[in-house]
Design a protein around this motif. Sequence first.
Motif, PDB file in Angstrom:
ATOM      1  N   LEU A  40      71.354  30.086  53.776  1.00  0.00           N
ATOM      2  CA  LEU A  40      71.230  29.203  52.622  1.00  0.00           C
ATOM      3  C   LEU A  40      71.937  27.873  52.857  1.00  0.00           C
ATOM      4  O   LEU A  40      71.426  26.815  52.463  1.00  0.00           O
ATOM      5  N   LEU A  41      73.096  27.913  53.496  1.00  0.00           N
ATOM      6  CA  LEU A  41      73.809  26.675  53.787  1.00  0.00           C
ATOM      7  C   LEU A  41      73.006  25.788  54.727  1.00  0.00           C
ATOM      8  O   LEU A  41      72.915  24.567  54.520  1.00  0.00           O
ATOM      9  N   ALA A  42      72.396  26.379  55.759  1.00  0.00           N
ATOM     10  CA  ALA A  42      71.582  25.594  56.690  1.00  0.00           C
ATOM     11  C   ALA A  42      70.407  24.946  55.978  1.00  0.00           C
ATOM     12  O   ALA A  42      70.102  23.764  56.180  1.00  0.00           O
ATOM     13  N   LEU A  43      69.740  25.711  55.110  1.00  0.00           N
ATOM     14  CA  LEU A  43      68.574  25.190  54.401  1.00  0.00           C
ATOM     15  C   LEU A  43      68.979  24.134  53.377  1.00  0.00           C
ATOM     16  O   LEU A  43      68.331  23.085  53.260  1.00  0.00           O
ATOM     17  N   PHE A  44      70.068  24.388  52.642  1.00  0.00           N
ATOM     18  CA  PHE A  44      70.528  23.421  51.641  1.00  0.00           C
ATOM     19  C   PHE A  44      70.910  22.102  52.312  1.00  0.00           C
ATOM     20  O   PHE A  44      70.538  21.025  51.839  1.00  0.00           O
ATOM     21  N   ARG A  45      71.629  22.204  53.405  1.00  0.00           N
ATOM     22  CA  ARG A  45      72.061  20.988  54.088  1.00  0.00           C
ATOM     23  C   ARG A  45      70.862  20.186  54.583  1.00  0.00           C
ATOM     24  O   ARG A  45      70.832  18.956  54.449  1.00  0.00           O
ATOM     25  N   VAL A  62      66.180  24.931  60.840  1.00  0.00           N
ATOM     26  CA  VAL A  62      65.814  25.970  59.874  1.00  0.00           C
ATOM     27  C   VAL A  62      64.441  26.559  60.185  1.00  0.00           C
ATOM     28  O   VAL A  62      64.052  27.566  59.590  1.00  0.00           O
ATOM     29  N   GLN A  63      63.707  25.931  61.098  1.00  0.00           N
ATOM     30  CA  GLN A  63      62.419  26.454  61.540  1.00  0.00           C
ATOM     31  C   GLN A  63      62.419  26.573  63.058  1.00  0.00           C
ATOM     32  O   GLN A  63      62.924  25.685  63.755  1.00  0.00           O
ATOM     33  N   ALA A 105      68.240  30.232  60.903  1.00  0.00           N
ATOM     34  CA  ALA A 105      66.865  29.799  60.653  1.00  0.00           C
ATOM     35  C   ALA A 105      66.209  30.624  59.551  1.00  0.00           C
ATOM     36  O   ALA A 105      66.533  31.784  59.332  1.00  0.00           O
ATOM     37  N   ILE A 106      65.254  29.990  58.885  1.00  0.00           N
ATOM     38  CA  ILE A 106      64.540  30.607  57.770  1.00  0.00           C
ATOM     39  C   ILE A 106      63.177  31.140  58.204  1.00  0.00           C
ATOM     40  O   ILE A 106      62.774  32.232  57.816  1.00  0.00           O
ATOM     41  N   THR A 107      62.463  30.369  59.025  1.00  0.00           N
ATOM     42  CA  THR A 107      61.077  30.705  59.364  1.00  0.00           C
ATOM     43  C   THR A 107      60.856  30.650  60.862  1.00  0.00           C
ATOM     44  O   THR A 107      61.319  29.720  61.531  1.00  0.00           O
ATOM     45  N   ALA A 108      60.138  31.646  61.381  1.00  0.00           N
ATOM     46  CA  ALA A 108      59.684  31.646  62.766  1.00  0.00           C
ATOM     47  C   ALA A 108      58.179  31.448  62.779  1.00  0.00           C
ATOM     48  O   ALA A 108      57.431  32.263  62.216  1.00  0.00           O
ATOM     49  N   VAL A 109      57.736  30.365  63.402  1.00  0.00           N
ATOM     50  CA  VAL A 109      56.316  30.002  63.463  1.00  0.00           C
ATOM     51  C   VAL A 109      55.826  30.320  64.872  1.00  0.00           C
ATOM     52  O   VAL A 109      56.198  29.663  65.838  1.00  0.00           O
ATOM     53  N   PHE A 110      54.977  31.325  64.989  1.00  0.00           N
ATOM     54  CA  PHE A 110      54.540  31.784  66.300  1.00  0.00           C
ATOM     55  C   PHE A 110      53.175  31.191  66.644  1.00  0.00           C
ATOM     56  O   PHE A 110      52.152  31.890  66.638  1.00  0.00           O
ATOM     57  N   TRP A 111      53.159  29.919  66.950  1.00  0.00           N
ATOM     58  CA  TRP A 111      51.941  29.316  67.495  1.00  0.00           C
ATOM     59  C   TRP A 111      52.259  27.968  68.098  1.00  0.00           C
ATOM     60  O   TRP A 111      53.213  27.302  67.732  1.00  0.00           O
ATOM     61  N   HIS A 130      61.989  39.339  62.722  1.00  0.00           N
ATOM     62  CA  HIS A 130      62.047  39.991  61.415  1.00  0.00           C
ATOM     63  C   HIS A 130      63.406  40.659  61.206  1.00  0.00           C
ATOM     64  O   HIS A 130      63.942  40.671  60.087  1.00  0.00           O
ATOM     65  N   SER A 131      63.983  41.183  62.276  1.00  0.00           N
ATOM     66  CA  SER A 131      65.287  41.844  62.165  1.00  0.00           C
ATOM     67  C   SER A 131      66.394  40.860  61.809  1.00  0.00           C
ATOM     68  O   SER A 131      67.458  41.268  61.337  1.00  0.00           O
ATOM     69  N   LYS A 132      66.148  39.566  62.045  1.00  0.00           N
ATOM     70  CA  LYS A 132      67.101  38.514  61.681  1.00  0.00           C
ATOM     71  C   LYS A 132      66.820  37.962  60.282  1.00  0.00           C
ATOM     72  O   LYS A 132      67.359  36.918  59.897  1.00  0.00           O
ATOM     73  N   ASN A 133      65.967  38.669  59.533  1.00  0.00           N
ATOM     74  CA  ASN A 133      65.627  38.269  58.161  1.00  0.00           C
ATOM     75  C   ASN A 133      65.016  36.872  58.114  1.00  0.00           C
ATOM     76  O   ASN A 133      65.418  36.012  57.322  1.00  0.00           O
ATOM     77  N   MET A 134      64.033  36.650  58.975  1.00  0.00           N
ATOM     78  CA  MET A 134      63.294  35.392  58.999  1.00  0.00           C
ATOM     79  C   MET A 134      61.874  35.639  58.519  1.00  0.00           C
ATOM     80  O   MET A 134      61.269  36.677  58.811  1.00  0.00           O
ATOM     81  N   GLY A 135      61.317  34.669  57.793  1.00  0.00           N
ATOM     82  CA  GLY A 135      59.902  34.707  57.487  1.00  0.00           C
ATOM     83  C   GLY A 135      59.106  34.472  58.764  1.00  0.00           C
ATOM     84  O   GLY A 135      59.489  33.639  59.581  1.00  0.00           O
ATOM     85  N   THR A 136      58.023  35.212  58.951  1.00  0.00           N
ATOM     86  CA  THR A 136      57.263  35.135  60.200  1.00  0.00           C
ATOM     87  C   THR A 136      55.789  34.871  59.924  1.00  0.00           C
ATOM     88  O   THR A 136      55.206  35.437  58.994  1.00  0.00           O
ATOM     89  N   VAL A 137      55.201  34.023  60.767  1.00  0.00           N
ATOM     90  CA  VAL A 137      53.789  33.670  60.606  1.00  0.00           C
ATOM     91  C   VAL A 137      53.192  33.382  61.974  1.00  0.00           C
ATOM     92  O   VAL A 137      53.871  32.876  62.871  1.00  0.00           O
TER      93      VAL A 137
END
Length: 371
Positions: A40-45, A62-63, A105-111, A130-137
């Motif tokens: 949250l701190l990384a994303l807020f900043r 964050v991505q 990081a918040i999101t992992a973009v796999f492309w 996913h084990s690091k609690n990241m959104g994945t796409v």
Amino acid sequence: MSMKSTAKIRGFARALVTRTLEYEFERMPYRLENISNTKLLALFRQEFNCARRVSKEPWYPVQLQIEPSAACTLHCNLCPAGSGAGGIMPFSTFRALIDEVGDHAITAVFWLWGEPFVNPKFPDMIAYAHSKNMGTVTSTNGQHIQTKEEAERLVASGLDNIFVAVDGATQESYGRYRIGGELQKVIRCTDLIRQAKESLGSSTPRVNVRTVVTKANEHELSDIERMARQHGADVVSRKTAAVLDYARTDREDQFAPDTVFYRRYEYRDGRRVRKTARNYRCRRIFKRVTARWDGTVIPCEFDHNGISALGKYPEDGSFMDIWKGDKARAFRRQFLINRMVNPFCMDCPLRDRLQSECTIEVLRLRGQEST
């Protein structure tokens, strides 16, 4: 500070209380529970700096944009990497990136430009993020998930969202753009993912059937929507076709749709001009690490030739060494002064986008109205 930015900051405040972060990326939903203060701190900043229209030296990205594979079995028109060649990212390289940055990081973009599922370790990569609690796409051409076991392995990985390319309702129209692809394989891919979700009792990954609208398929959009509903897709989206000057622009007139609404560009006297004078305010270099299959860090996915590479792991140190290194700092300084000195910024397709990420229509299929 814009209303949109203010709403985001309020959302972070709620997440501090509820420990749950809900957000959208590429107009698809994500929900992260038990989210840490570190994330949250990384994303807020990051968002606070963007809202204030300043760009300080970044802390953590964050991505994460990751290229599992630069190889692809198709030869899609207008794709700058449509050659079929390229390597795959070793799991050790991927794990080093996640271990350095995943707690922030918040999101992992796999492309990037290749087909992710060419990499046999790809589902393991998703599971590790996913084990690091990241959104994945991720995004796929749908040619590689062809067995029950492959689909169940994907669902079990914890992937949140997957874009499946369907650029025609018939093999004839589909094959005009996805050269070498088989539409029946794409249909089988979506069916198998739906069946695996049902078998494993999972609501994810949500399947977004995405169509790049071209002259060959613009009359089939309603048929593609019906097909997506029939085979269990959650979302249908339609995207304008991007043409990069360093791609095969001589073929552009074969693919630009006749319907003006679905064109990314205007055409005057036989030449392409920008449809809008939109000033796209890019912040990718300040919030997203883009790592190619071989560990090369580039400032943006559209720098597909790596002409402005920031460094290479492990030769130039850790990923964070590269992210905060001399080349990265110099690039960011020049970017703020005049980013148009970069060819990939000059030709950036997002500058001409009509809506978010060039997606012009999104139809939510499961119990929701079209938006």
